[in-house]
Design a protein around this motif. Structure first.
Motif, mmCIF file in Angstrom:
data_model
loop_
_atom_site.group_PDB
_atom_site.id
_atom_site.type_symbol
_atom_site.label_atom_id
_atom_site.label_comp_id
_atom_site.label_asym_id
_atom_site.label_seq_id
_atom_site.Cartn_x
_atom_site.Cartn_y
_atom_site.Cartn_z
ATOM 1 N N THR A 75 95.258 69.132 12.088
ATOM 2 C CA THR A 75 94.221 70.131 11.839
ATOM 3 C C THR A 75 93.034 69.882 12.758
ATOM 4 N N PRO A 76 92.482 70.929 13.409
ATOM 5 C CA PRO A 76 91.307 70.741 14.263
ATOM 6 C C PRO A 76 90.185 70.058 13.489
ATOM 7 N N PRO A 77 89.399 69.217 14.189
ATOM 8 C CA PRO A 77 89.321 69.056 15.650
ATOM 9 C C PRO A 77 90.378 68.134 16.255
ATOM 10 N N ALA A 78 91.276 67.566 15.433
ATOM 11 C CA ALA A 78 92.328 66.718 16.004
ATOM 12 C C ALA A 78 93.128 67.513 17.028
ATOM 13 N N ASN A 79 93.388 66.882 18.170
ATOM 14 C CA ASN A 79 94.075 67.602 19.242
ATOM 15 C C ASN A 79 94.741 66.599 20.178
ATOM 16 N N LEU A 80 96.048 66.676 20.245
ATOM 17 C CA LEU A 80 96.811 65.794 21.131
ATOM 18 C C LEU A 80 97.392 66.542 22.328
ATOM 19 N N ASP A 81 97.003 67.795 22.507
ATOM 20 C CA ASP A 81 97.613 68.614 23.559
ATOM 21 C C ASP A 81 97.402 68.038 24.951
ATOM 22 N N ALA A 82 96.297 67.309 25.152
ATOM 23 C CA ALA A 82 96.008 66.781 26.489
ATOM 24 C C ALA A 82 96.860 65.565 26.831
ATOM 25 N N LEU A 83 97.564 65.009 25.858
ATOM 26 C CA LEU A 83 98.416 63.853 26.132
ATOM 27 C C LEU A 83 99.713 64.289 26.798
ATOM 28 N N PRO A 84 100.324 63.409 27.569
ATOM 29 C CA PRO A 84 101.645 63.719 28.126
ATOM 30 C C PRO A 84 102.651 63.977 27.005
ATOM 31 N N THR A 85 103.642 64.780 27.296
ATOM 32 C CA THR A 85 104.660 65.116 26.295
ATOM 33 C C THR A 85 105.328 63.867 25.733
ATOM 34 N N ASP A 87 104.056 60.900 25.334
ATOM 35 C CA ASP A 87 103.162 60.223 24.391
ATOM 36 C C ASP A 87 103.147 60.945 23.043
ATOM 37 N N ARG A 88 103.114 62.269 23.085
ATOM 38 C CA ARG A 88 103.117 63.026 21.829
ATOM 39 C C ARG A 88 104.420 62.791 21.066
ATOM 40 N N ALA A 141 109.126 51.145 24.500
ATOM 41 C CA ALA A 141 109.206 50.873 25.939
ATOM 42 C C ALA A 141 108.010 51.434 26.689
ATOM 43 N N SER A 142 107.526 52.595 26.266
ATOM 44 C CA SER A 142 106.387 53.228 26.945
ATOM 45 C C SER A 142 105.298 53.512 25.918
ATOM 46 N N PRO A 143 104.396 52.552 25.697
ATOM 47 C CA PRO A 143 103.337 52.756 24.709
ATOM 48 C C PRO A 143 102.346 53.821 25.161
ATOM 49 N N VAL A 144 101.530 54.262 24.221
ATOM 50 C CA VAL A 144 100.498 55.252 24.520
ATOM 51 C C VAL A 144 99.265 54.508 25.024
ATOM 52 N N VAL A 145 98.817 54.848 26.230
ATOM 53 C CA VAL A 145 97.676 54.169 26.849
ATOM 54 C C VAL A 145 96.540 55.166 27.018
ATOM 55 N N LEU A 146 95.366 54.796 26.504
ATOM 56 C CA LEU A 146 94.174 55.632 26.615
ATOM 57 C C LEU A 146 93.207 54.990 27.600
ATOM 58 N N THR A 147 92.724 55.774 28.534
ATOM 59 C CA THR A 147 91.784 55.279 29.540
ATOM 60 C C THR A 147 90.613 56.245 29.639
ATOM 61 N N ASP A 148 89.721 55.946 30.593
ATOM 62 C CA ASP A 148 88.605 56.856 30.828
ATOM 63 C C ASP A 148 89.088 58.232 31.269
ATOM 64 N N ALA A 149 90.274 58.275 31.865
ATOM 65 C CA ALA A 149 90.796 59.546 32.353
ATOM 66 C C ALA A 149 91.356 60.416 31.230
ATOM 67 N N THR A 150 91.633 59.823 30.078
ATOM 68 C CA THR A 150 92.155 60.596 28.945
ATOM 69 C C THR A 150 91.034 61.449 28.365
#
Length: 354
Positions: A75-85, A87-88, A141-150
């Motif tokens: 539910t907004p404001p939660a939003n994962l759309d900007a993450l790579p597929t 990661d989602r 194998a491929s964890p979700v990584v958050l950086t300044d670019a996220t």
């Protein structure tokens, strides 16, 4: 001039880096997330999510709590759309695994004690070579990584989801297990108190009291006394300074006792008829107070002089000492403990005071 331009560019780059670092820190640092005052994101703060899940956690409806967690972060404001597929998809799969584990402990609460609910939503921080938060590190194998670019909205959503999910797992692993242990201990102690400290029952009393309604998983709160036989000492006489002691057989035709203090004590009253070795039959009312014993005031028929030899009766519960605990109550206790092991919700709802 060129040197001045280079210095200005360096300062600008450092300032930009500092701002970016503050951005990811504000979005994911636990203390800052907890104290986030942004109105739009208040519903996703750990304390807000915890309060929303509390009705399900308190009643041990773990699968319902997991479903509500997913609803909150869909539910907004939660939003994962900007993450790579990828990661989602990873986040969705880990939420599904958490829901499966929580659903499993509803069916088998002993999984809690065996540590079969994984703390999979640990958020790890590292600042080398640049600040980043990693979710599911070492688990996939491929964890979700958050950086300044996220994007900030995605960082906020992932970090708040991680803290809320970890909090839910903690609730399942620790307080839930503690409440179940308390409920089990209460079941065990209440039955032990009832069997060891309760008033003994003859076969008829066992049958009748075993049929009476009683709270789920617990011993009867009341006990009927029906034709109970015991030995006693009756002290009677025309006056207090002329009392005579008689060995008597005491029969309690009818009475009622009530238990309290987790069945650690009982109190009540019963009618009583005494048959002394000498003299006439006496009648009276017996008072029961488990911590102090039993005593009755007995009225006897008038003797040849027209006087009553009224007096006091004291009895011993020898039957309980000789026979011990009835198998019927042992079986009831075993059934209650099996229910607690198999159904934590039922055990806690029936036993632990709210």
């Amino acid at each position: 001039m060129t040197r001045r331009v280079i210095v200005c560019l360096a300062i600008a780059l450092l300032a930009r880096s500092a701002v970016a670092q503050r951005g990811i820190g504000a979005d994911c640092t636990p203390a800052l997330v907890t104290g986030d005052t942004a109105v739009a994101w208040r519903a996703l703060r750990p304390d807000s999510v915890r309060a929303r899940l509390a009705p399900f956690v308190d009643s041990l409806r773990w699968s319902r709590a997991a479903a509500e967690l997913v609803t909150v972060f869909a539910t907004p404001p939660a939003n994962l759309d900007a993450l790579p597929t990828a990661d989602r998809r990873t986040i969705a799969l880990q939420l599904d695994s958490l829901a499966d584990e929580l659903r499993a402990i509803e069916a088998d609460p002993t999984r809690l004690a065996r540590g079969l609910v994984a703390q999979r939503f640990t958020l790890a921080f590292d600042d080398d070579p640049a600040p980043r938060y990693t979710l599911f590190d070492g688990r996939v194998a491929s964890p979700v990584v958050l950086t300044d670019a996220t994007p900030s909205a995605a960082r906020r959503t992932v970090c708040r989801l991680a803290y809320a999910a970890a909090d839910l797992v903690g609730a399942a692993r620790e307080p839930g297990l503690a409440r179940l242990a308390a409920a089990f201990a209460r079941v065990d102690s209440s039955w032990d108190n009832f069997m060891r400290r309760g008033y003994s029952m003859l076969p008829l009393e066992l049958w009748v009291n075993g049929k009476l309604p009683r709270p789920t998983l617990q011993p009867p709160p009341v006990q009927l006394v029906l034709g109970h036989v015991s030995a006693g000492e009756q002290m009677s006489g025309p006056t207090w300074n002329r009392l005579r002691r008689d060995d008597v057989l005491a029969v309690e035709p009818l009475g009622i006792l009530r238990y309290g203090g987790n069945h650690a004590w009982y109190a009540g009253a019963s009618s009583v008829v005494t048959f002394p070795r000498t003299g006439g039959v006496g009648v009276g009312v017996m008072l029961h107070a488990s911590r102090f014993g039993r005593a009755a005031w007995i009225l006897t028929p008038r003797d040849s002089t027209g006087r009553r030899r009224s007096g006091v009766l004291l009895t011993l519960d020898l039957y309980g000492r000789l026979v011990g605990v009835a198998e019927q109550w042992k079986a009831f206790k075993a059934d209650a403990e099996r229910t607690c092991r198999a159904n934590a919700q039922a055990c806690i709802a029936a036993v632990v005071p709210r």
